[in-house]
Design an enzyme around this catalytic site. Sequence first.
Site, PDB file in Angstrom:
ATOM      1  N   THR A  16     -54.092 -49.582  21.137  1.00  0.00           N
ATOM      2  CA  THR A  16     -53.855 -49.564  22.527  1.00  0.00           C
ATOM      3  C   THR A  16     -53.333 -50.428  23.222  1.00  0.00           C
ATOM      4  OG1 THR A  16     -55.601 -47.877  21.939  1.00  0.00           O
ATOM      5  CG2 THR A  16     -54.872 -48.588  24.265  1.00  0.00           C
ATOM      6  N   VAL A  17     -54.109 -51.281  23.169  1.00  0.00           N
ATOM      7  CA  VAL A  17     -53.636 -53.238  23.684  1.00  0.00           C
ATOM      8  C   VAL A  17     -52.700 -53.637  23.511  1.00  0.00           C
ATOM      9  CG1 VAL A  17     -54.095 -54.763  25.528  1.00  0.00           C
ATOM     10  CG2 VAL A  17     -55.536 -53.127  25.000  1.00  0.00           C
ATOM     11  N   GLY A 184     -59.559 -39.209  26.670  1.00  0.00           N
ATOM     12  CA  GLY A 184     -59.259 -40.777  26.289  1.00  0.00           C
ATOM     13  C   GLY A 184     -59.894 -41.747  26.763  1.00  0.00           C
ATOM     14  N   LYS A 202     -69.172 -56.843  31.143  1.00  0.00           N
ATOM     15  CA  LYS A 202     -68.335 -58.147  32.379  1.00  0.00           C
ATOM     16  C   LYS A 202     -68.701 -58.975  33.041  1.00  0.00           C
ATOM     17  CE  LYS A 202     -65.238 -53.972  31.062  1.00  0.00           C
ATOM     18  NZ  LYS A 202     -64.800 -52.394  31.141  1.00  0.00           N
TER      19      LYS A 202
END
Length: 434
Positions: A16-17, A184, A202
Amino acid sequence: MSGKTAIRLGLIGCGTVGRGVVALLANRPDCQITHIAVRSPEKHRDFMAEELPQATVCQDPMAVATHPDVDVLVEVAGGVDTAEGWMTAALKAGKPVVTANKDCMATHGHTLRACAEQHNVPLLYEAAVAAGIPLVAPLKTSLAANRITRLAGILNGTCNYMLTRMAQEGWGYSHALEQAQAKGFAEADPTNDVGGKDTAYKLSILTRLAFGQSVSVDDMLLEGITTITDTDMQLADEFGFAIKLLGIAQSAGEALDVPNLDVRVHPVLLAKTHPLASVANEFNALWVQGHAVGELMFYGRGAGELPTASGVCGDVLSVVAAMQGGALSHTAFADPALSNTPMALLPVNDIASRYYIRLVTQDTPGVVGTIGTICGNAGLSLESVIQQGVTNDGHANIVLMTQMHMEGQCQQALEAFNACETIESVACMLRVLD
Ligand SMILES: NC(=O)c1ccc[n+]([C@@H]2O[C@H](COP(=O)([O-])OP(=O)(O)OC[C@H]3O[C@@H](n4cnc5c(N)ncnc54)[C@H](OP(=O)(O)O)[C@@H]3O)[C@@H](O)[C@H]2O)c1
């Protein structure tokens, strides 16, 4: 740019990235992707054939990380220990590294930073925190003159999408999760999303940047959204609150002359007037309070192909510019050092909050009196007690809102509720963010 040689990029991961990175960097004169490692090199990928006909594709990330013809490593594959190995090898070979990998940065950030410093090369990870929302660079540079007192963030798009839909459409938890997966947003295994661990990774990175303190996810209070029901969403709405999964880090006074840091991840009741309450669906936001700048909020897309690639490529292009300007060094990109004043993690029992507690009780006379006695014994003062109807099987929902108290007192009351015969269950306990 003419006259300067294009910087050669090695890419580990083209999912994806990686696909977004290829799209954003295609046809640039200053850098080009020359080497790629994927798990299945035989898989045909149209975009790679079109955009990168000259790139060498292999199955061996370590070969890309250490290849003499790769100037910068871009790691967008994921994984924790394996990714640390690839990035360490590249740093040791004197190559700058750009990564989107929050799991690895939260777990091995300390050793990776040390390695980058030792070999005088940059290690950049903007996309690892909130993908397309710039947070790392502003905390490192633009806000450097501030003493950050508090930050609170909606840092997981899956959870925020689910909670938004549960509030707006009346969906139950399972349906909301199915829909998040269908769109998704959620991983096939959504445990780290809904369990809060992704937010904790994070938050660990943000806490280091904002407070100069290293806090492991294993040491934080960590609760996900799996116990939130549509009933709680409706009740919160009636009381004027939204329910959001937040990562929170804040200074919390001193104990025994050591400053305390309160770091936690859990769902909260948030007044609808709070700026974070209006952050809906898959969007992310970080609300920051600095002693000089006051309140700030960063808002945008915290995941997805192009938003994440935007964060990755911003880092790549800043390194490329430094290399072409002949000014590449670790120092120019380094994270602030850890603070000289270590802070102690605030013990969970010392967290101060108001609490929302939903009890499922038998519909018998005297149950409200029993609840009052238990709260009194724990030293909990109540702001309100509301009984929400009686179900067909003779149960009642009783919702308590307490005044501001220590978590230890709340936990004492919860234990007594659980042991009480007329109380079927403690269905939900949520802290209020005031
Ligand atoms: N997706 C997001 O919105 C997002 C947002 C922020 C950060 N991130 C981070 O970005 C990273 C990548 O995420 P993604 O969503 O792009 O993942 P993805 O779609 O699953 O893609 C992973 C890519 O890495 C390759 N890969 C994985 N393990 C490998 C190995 N051992 N050797 C060689 N190649 C390997 C895969 O190869 P194959 O294609 O052959 O399987 C694939 O191309 C992760 O660290 C993630 O946490 C993602």
